[in-house]
Design a protein around this motif. Structure first.
Motif, PDB file in Angstrom:
ATOM      1  N   ASN A 103       0.632   4.342  -2.859  1.00 23.40           N
ATOM      2  CA  ASN A 103       0.510   5.784  -2.620  1.00 23.40           C
ATOM      3  C   ASN A 103       1.687   6.573  -3.190  1.00 23.40           C
ATOM      4  N   GLY A 111       0.037  -6.152  -0.127  1.00 22.35           N
ATOM      5  CA  GLY A 111      -0.033  -5.555  -1.471  1.00 22.35           C
ATOM      6  C   GLY A 111      -0.921  -4.332  -1.469  1.00 22.35           C
ATOM      7  N   LYS A 115      -4.629  -4.948   5.326  1.00 20.59           N
ATOM      8  CA  LYS A 115      -5.358  -4.666   6.565  1.00 20.59           C
ATOM      9  C   LYS A 115      -6.590  -5.585   6.622  1.00 20.59           C
ATOM     10  N   GLY A 157       0.832  -1.197   0.000  1.00 24.77           N
ATOM     11  CA  GLY A 157       0.000   0.000   0.000  1.00 24.77           C
ATOM     12  C   GLY A 157       0.872   1.255   0.000  1.00 24.77           C
ATOM     13  N   HIS A 189      -1.406   9.994   6.081  1.00 24.35           N
ATOM     14  CA  HIS A 189      -0.411   8.958   6.383  1.00 24.35           C
ATOM     15  C   HIS A 189       0.928   9.254   5.700  1.00 24.35           C
ATOM     16  N   ALA A 214      -7.111   2.694   2.689  1.00 26.69           N
ATOM     17  CA  ALA A 214      -6.383   1.623   3.384  1.00 26.69           C
ATOM     18  C   ALA A 214      -7.208   1.052   4.543  1.00 26.69           C
TER      19      ALA A 214
END
Ligand SMILES: Cc1ncc(COP(=O)(O)O)c(C=O)c1O
Length: 380
Positions: A102, A241, A235, A98, A123, A201
């Motif tokens: 981003n 991934g 999550k 992830g 984040h 996410a």
């Protein structure tokens, strides 16, 4: 030659990190962390384990290279179709993490926009992506859409051109556990001809009636010309991934310009297989999402937090008190991380726990007991 100088410099740096409370420690083994992101407890689901095991026997352990070289296993495309359909979006691209979804997406979109607006609580992976884009980034106060509108007004006053901009935010914020005002954000990018990137996410698998995320929860239709979603399989989907869901032409841009996509080895086929199984499972039956939401509501109400589907519970109190809570939880082998400045502003020290379906009944009772009687704590 001074053989010690790098180690000495390292010591000085670590002492400085200690002094400013920025030194990170790995939690001790054996304690059960209450901050796991495995919201739906899919990491232990027999269907995901079976899919991974079968694919491991068929395809081996690694993918052998980047998607553009030898690592383009057909399961990548299957997973992309599945996650695009799950998000009701037009197309998708899968990334190794992830974080890379981003950083790659934002650095690629730096080629299309003049300006980014970034929520102050975004984040680190979004912040790093904005740095890689090398474009102007304006940080806006948390969830403050009016602030962005005023800034756009100021920039366009006296000119007949408006900047090409992208607003970057999270559907469900990882530290606060609150949600972005998606309806207002979509309206704004439509009115002012901008783009919106939403990091889902934490929203994926947790928000919306069938766990599709923030858009489903807010009843918003896709707008492929304006909207880009990113997210992670690591999550609620129990794997590893990242993904971006976007217009197929934007997907082409990410394949060529997303550096974390181009220059990193693709996911092992066994991981692709378990990710795919997670999506299939949620497509077939979203009961598991309801179970999580029920549990979240029960715990929130028992400890005095307002009703919400967000499984992320920041519990604010004085540091002394939080340390005491930590101790009491540890007596049962439960560990809840304490988050201090500078990660959060001074005076908003917190314990952040995330509700998952992996929590046992006895832990829930313990947590409710420890926090339940005491909430209203923010004022102390
Ligand atoms: C909001 C947010 N975006 C992106 C990521 C990165 O995802 P990953 O852990 O798959 O790299 C995380 C979690 O680490 C996150 O909390």
């Amino acid at each position: 030659m001074d053989e010690q100088r790098y180690l000495e410099a390292n010591d000085r740096l670590l002492s400085e990190l200690d002094r400013t409370g920025q030194r990170k420690q790995l939690p001790s083994r054996g304690d059960i962390s209450l901050s796991s992101n495995d919201y739906l407890f899919l990491t232990r689901h027999p269907r995901l384990i079976g899919a991974a095991r079968d694919e491991l026997s068929r395809s081996g352990t690694g993918s052998g290279g980047s998607r553009l070289l030898s690592g383009n296993h057909p399961l990548n495309r299957e997973l992309e179709s599945a996650i695009a359909a799950f998000k009701r979006g037009p197309s998708a691209l899968v990334f190794p993490t992830g974080y890379q979804a981003n950083t790659s997406t934002l650095s690629a979109f730096g080629n299309l926009v003049d300006l980014f607006y970034s929520d102050e609580l975004n984040h680190a992976s979004l912040i790093d992506g904005l740095r890689l884009s090398r474009k102007e980034t304006v940080v806006f106060p948390h969830n403050n859409i009016a602030w962005i509108e005023e800034d756009l007004d100021r920039r366009t006053r006296g000119t007949d051109s408006s900047p090409r901009f992208m607003i970057v935010t999270e559907s469900l914020f990882s530290m606060e556990g609150d949600q972005a005002p998606l309806t207002d954000l979509i309206r704004l990018v439509r009115q002012r001809d901008g783009l919106l990137l939403l990091d889902e996410a934490h929203a994926t698998g947790t928000l919306g009636r069938t766990g599709r995320g923030g858009l489903e929860a807010s009843g918003i239709e896709w707008d492929p010309d304006r909207l880009i979603l990113t997210g992670t399989f690591s999550k609620a989907l129990g794997g590893l991934g990242g993904f971006a869901v976007c217009h197929p032409d934007f997907r082409e841009l990410l394949i060529s310009k997303g550096r974390g996509f181009v220059y990193s080895t693709s996911l092992p086929p066994s991981v692709l297989a378990s990710n795919l199984e997670a999506i299939r499972l949620l497509e077939e039956d979203s009961e598991i999402v309801h179970l999580l939401q029920e549990r979240v509501h029960l715990i929130r109400s028992a400890i005095g937090l307002p009703p919400d589907d967000s499984p992320i519970l920041p519990i604010l109190a004085s540091e002394d008190r939080l340390l005491r809570f930590q101790e009491v939880l540890l007596e049962s082998g439960l560990w809840a991380p304490l988050i201090r400045p500078p990660t959060v502003p001074s005076g908003s020290e917190r314990i952040r726990i995330s509700v998952t379906l992996g929590w046992e009944e006895s832990w829930i009772q313990r947590i409710i007991k420890v926090f339940g009687q005491e909430i209203g704590l923010a004022q102390d």
